[in-house]
Design a protein around this motif. Structure first.
Motif, PDB file in Angstrom:
ATOM      1  N   VAL A 118       1.122  -1.348   0.381  1.00 48.66           N
ATOM      2  CA  VAL A 118       0.495  -0.005   0.023  1.00 48.66           C
ATOM      3  C   VAL A 118       1.080   1.062   0.121  1.00 48.66           C
ATOM      4  CG1 VAL A 118      -1.838   1.305   1.436  1.00 48.66           C
ATOM      5  CG2 VAL A 118      -1.634  -1.190   1.184  1.00 48.66           C
ATOM      6  N   LEU A 119       2.202   1.472   0.998  1.00 50.45           N
ATOM      7  CA  LEU A 119       2.672   2.232   1.073  1.00 50.45           C
ATOM      8  C   LEU A 119       3.848   2.399  -0.470  1.00 50.45           C
ATOM      9  CD1 LEU A 119       4.675   2.288   4.008  1.00 50.45           C
ATOM     10  CD2 LEU A 119       3.312   3.796   3.364  1.00 50.45           C
ATOM     11  N   LEU A 120       3.938   1.202  -1.109  1.00 54.63           N
ATOM     12  CA  LEU A 120       4.302   1.833  -2.674  1.00 54.63           C
ATOM     13  C   LEU A 120       3.429   1.882  -3.834  1.00 54.63           C
ATOM     14  CD1 LEU A 120       6.587   1.100  -4.521  1.00 54.63           C
ATOM     15  CD2 LEU A 120       5.840  -1.201  -4.850  1.00 54.63           C
ATOM     16  N   PHE A 121       2.368   2.379  -3.160  1.00 53.05           N
ATOM     17  CA  PHE A 121       1.211   2.541  -4.355  1.00 53.05           C
ATOM     18  C   PHE A 121       0.882   3.228  -3.919  1.00 53.05           C
ATOM     19  CE2 PHE A 121      -3.219   3.534  -3.980  1.00 53.05           C
ATOM     20  CZ  PHE A 121      -4.142   3.798  -5.605  1.00 53.05           C
ATOM     21  N   LEU A 122       0.776   3.697  -3.102  1.00 54.41           N
ATOM     22  CA  LEU A 122       0.720   5.342  -2.475  1.00 54.41           C
ATOM     23  C   LEU A 122       1.377   5.953  -2.450  1.00 54.41           C
ATOM     24  CD1 LEU A 122      -0.721   5.402   0.995  1.00 54.41           C
ATOM     25  CD2 LEU A 122      -2.133   6.012  -0.991  1.00 54.41           C
ATOM     26  N   LEU A 123       2.972   5.668  -3.544  1.00 57.41           N
ATOM     27  CA  LEU A 123       4.241   6.366  -3.452  1.00 57.41           C
ATOM     28  C   LEU A 123       3.998   6.402  -4.897  1.00 57.41           C
ATOM     29  CD1 LEU A 123       7.274   7.330  -3.676  1.00 57.41           C
ATOM     30  CD2 LEU A 123       7.736   5.059  -3.877  1.00 57.41           C
ATOM     31  N   LEU A 124       3.140   5.340  -5.464  1.00 53.55           N
ATOM     32  CA  LEU A 124       3.025   5.548  -7.323  1.00 53.55           C
ATOM     33  C   LEU A 124       1.680   6.874  -7.324  1.00 53.55           C
ATOM     34  CD1 LEU A 124       3.070   2.182  -8.434  1.00 53.55           C
ATOM     35  CD2 LEU A 124       5.033   3.524  -8.940  1.00 53.55           C
ATOM     36  N   VAL A 125       1.175   6.939  -6.374  1.00 53.50           N
ATOM     37  CA  VAL A 125       0.259   7.959  -6.116  1.00 53.50           C
ATOM     38  C   VAL A 125       0.524   9.531  -6.299  1.00 53.50           C
ATOM     39  CG1 VAL A 125      -2.053   9.264  -5.306  1.00 53.50           C
ATOM     40  CG2 VAL A 125      -2.301   6.282  -6.186  1.00 53.50           C
ATOM     41  N   ALA A 126       1.148   9.211  -5.305  1.00 51.01           N
ATOM     42  CA  ALA A 126       2.448  10.891  -4.983  1.00 51.01           C
ATOM     43  C   ALA A 126       3.306  11.281  -6.053  1.00 51.01           C
ATOM     44  CB  ALA A 126       3.012  10.981  -3.797  1.00 51.01           C
ATOM     45  N   LEU A 127       4.184   9.973  -6.906  1.00 46.28           N
ATOM     46  CA  LEU A 127       4.662  11.160  -7.844  1.00 46.28           C
ATOM     47  C   LEU A 127       3.603  10.945  -9.540  1.00 46.28           C
ATOM     48  CD1 LEU A 127       7.044   8.034  -7.986  1.00 46.28           C
ATOM     49  CD2 LEU A 127       7.299  10.108  -7.101  1.00 46.28           C
ATOM     50  N   GLY A 128       2.396  10.835  -9.368  1.00 45.71           N
ATOM     51  CA  GLY A 128       1.799  11.883 -10.168  1.00 45.71           C
ATOM     52  C   GLY A 128       1.356  10.529 -10.989  1.00 45.71           C
ATOM     53  N   LEU A 129       1.266   9.539 -10.771  1.00 42.13           N
ATOM     54  CA  LEU A 129      -0.061   8.290 -11.635  1.00 42.13           C
ATOM     55  C   LEU A 129      -0.989   8.651 -11.335  1.00 42.13           C
ATOM     56  CD1 LEU A 129       2.898   6.811 -11.588  1.00 42.13           C
ATOM     57  CD2 LEU A 129       1.887   5.833 -12.589  1.00 42.13           C
ATOM     58  N   PRO A 130      -1.649   8.459 -12.522  1.00 42.15           N
ATOM     59  CA  PRO A 130      -3.395   8.448 -12.208  1.00 42.15           C
ATOM     60  C   PRO A 130      -4.286   7.724 -12.039  1.00 42.15           C
ATOM     61  CG  PRO A 130      -2.910   8.658 -14.568  1.00 42.15           C
ATOM     62  CD  PRO A 130      -1.524   8.635 -13.849  1.00 42.15           C
ATOM     63  N   ILE A 131      -4.042   7.271 -10.257  1.00 41.51           N
ATOM     64  CA  ILE A 131      -4.151   5.245 -10.169  1.00 41.51           C
ATOM     65  C   ILE A 131      -5.037   5.990  -9.351  1.00 41.51           C
ATOM     66  CG2 ILE A 131      -2.282   4.285 -11.503  1.00 41.51           C
ATOM     67  CD1 ILE A 131      -0.685   4.097  -8.205  1.00 41.51           C
ATOM     68  N   LEU A 132      -5.487   6.360  -8.666  1.00 42.06           N
ATOM     69  CA  LEU A 132      -6.562   7.058  -7.643  1.00 42.06           C
ATOM     70  C   LEU A 132      -7.906   6.325  -8.285  1.00 42.06           C
ATOM     71  CD1 LEU A 132      -5.217   8.397  -5.103  1.00 42.06           C
ATOM     72  CD2 LEU A 132      -6.067   7.056  -4.144  1.00 42.06           C
ATOM     73  N   ALA A 133      -8.937   6.285  -7.899  1.00 46.05           N
ATOM     74  CA  ALA A 133     -10.431   6.004  -8.478  1.00 46.05           C
ATOM     75  C   ALA A 133     -10.885   7.419  -9.066  1.00 46.05           C
ATOM     76  CB  ALA A 133     -11.755   5.688  -7.360  1.00 46.05           C
ATOM     77  N   GLY A 134     -11.084   7.556 -10.375  1.00 44.15           N
ATOM     78  CA  GLY A 134     -11.407   8.899 -11.548  1.00 44.15           C
ATOM     79  C   GLY A 134     -10.049   9.511 -11.832  1.00 44.15           C
ATOM     80  N   GLY A 135      -9.091   8.714 -11.974  1.00 42.04           N
ATOM     81  CA  GLY A 135      -8.014   9.243 -12.921  1.00 42.04           C
ATOM     82  C   GLY A 135      -7.664  10.206 -11.783  1.00 42.04           C
ATOM     83  N   ARG A 136      -7.150  10.219 -10.382  1.00 45.00           N
ATOM     84  CA  ARG A 136      -6.386  11.007  -9.808  1.00 45.00           C
ATOM     85  C   ARG A 136      -5.274  10.581  -9.496  1.00 45.00           C
ATOM     86  NH1 ARG A 136      -9.003  12.430  -4.807  1.00 45.00           N
ATOM     87  NH2 ARG A 136      -9.503  10.201  -4.651  1.00 45.00           N
ATOM     88  N   GLY A 137      -4.077  11.308  -9.149  1.00 44.07           N
ATOM     89  CA  GLY A 137      -2.908  11.000  -8.910  1.00 44.07           C
ATOM     90  C   GLY A 137      -2.151  12.807  -8.039  1.00 44.07           C
ATOM     91  N   GLY A 138      -1.164  12.533  -7.677  1.00 44.11           N
ATOM     92  CA  GLY A 138      -0.624  13.439  -7.128  1.00 44.11           C
ATOM     93  C   GLY A 138      -0.164  14.184  -6.010  1.00 44.11           C
ATOM     94  N   LEU A 139      -0.031  15.057  -5.322  1.00 43.18           N
ATOM     95  CA  LEU A 139       0.916  15.897  -4.269  1.00 43.18           C
ATOM     96  C   LEU A 139      -0.738  15.681  -3.569  1.00 43.18           C
ATOM     97  CD1 LEU A 139       4.276  16.447  -3.814  1.00 43.18           C
ATOM     98  CD2 LEU A 139       3.084  14.270  -2.695  1.00 43.18           C
ATOM     99  N   ALA A 140      -1.594  17.216  -4.395  1.00 41.69           N
ATOM    100  CA  ALA A 140      -2.849  17.030  -4.206  1.00 41.69           C
ATOM    101  C   ALA A 140      -3.755  16.350  -3.587  1.00 41.69           C
ATOM    102  CB  ALA A 140      -3.743  18.280  -5.168  1.00 41.69           C
TER     103      ALA A 140
END
Length: 177
Positions: A57-79
């Motif tokens: 999960v931490l690896l997944f969240l790191l990918l999200v933080a790096l900006g990959l749009p992999i959260l539901a709805g195509g979201r990603g990034g530090l925001a």
């Protein structure tokens, strides 16, 4: 860390990412949609345990933080770590750890499906919903009681997700040992 563990972590991260492709379902009670992705978070704790599940999960969240749009709805990034759904996102690694810890402690893989469901529902669904409601309350100015009340809309779907995660984990754990 063994190759088998690394492979399982990578596969679980992939499953969580794929579950993020399901579009979020908006609800009127809260500015937070219903997502399928947290079912992958719950499954991760049951299948990988507290250590490897948390790593995944931490690896997944790191990918999200790096900006990959992999959260539901195509979201990603530090925001996403500072918006209205941040409480839910921050709850993910703690939820996985708790699910993994409790399931390892009570040897859920060799127990009745009901034990896996209860652990997943309490330490997955309810924990994530409560943390998310707190985050919504803090970040939106909505009262905590109102936010917690609005989160009740997630309970039926989360119960289904927890049951499906427990069922899948029970079936797969027999094959993975």
């Amino acid at each position: 860390m063994k190759t088998k563990e690394i492979t399982r972590i990578a596969l679980m991260v992939s499953i969580i990412i794929v579950l993020g492709f399901f579009p979020p379902i908006p609800i009127s009670l809260l500015p937070v949609p219903i997502v399928i992705q947290n079912a992958g978070i719950m499954l991760c704790g049951l299948l990988l345990g507290k250590k490897n599940g948390t790593i995944a999960v931490l690896l997944f969240l790191l990918l999200v933080a790096l900006g990959l749009p992999i959260l539901a709805g195509g979201r990603g990034g530090l925001a996403v770590f500072f918006n209205i759904t941040a409480g839910y996102i921050y709850a993910y690694p703690f939820s996985v750890f708790l699910i993994g810890w409790v399931s390892e402690k009570f040897n859920v893989k060799n127990q009745h499906l009901g034990y896996g469901f209860i652990i997943t529902f309490v330490f997955g669904a309810l924990f994530i919903d409560i943390c998310g409601a707190i985050g919504v309350s803090v970040l939106s100015g909505v009262g905590l009681l109102q936010s917690l009340t609005g989160s009740l809309a997630f309970i039926p779907g989360d119960a289904i997700k927890a049951f499906v995660a427990a069922l899948i984990a029970q079936r797969l754990s027999k094959m993975l040992t």
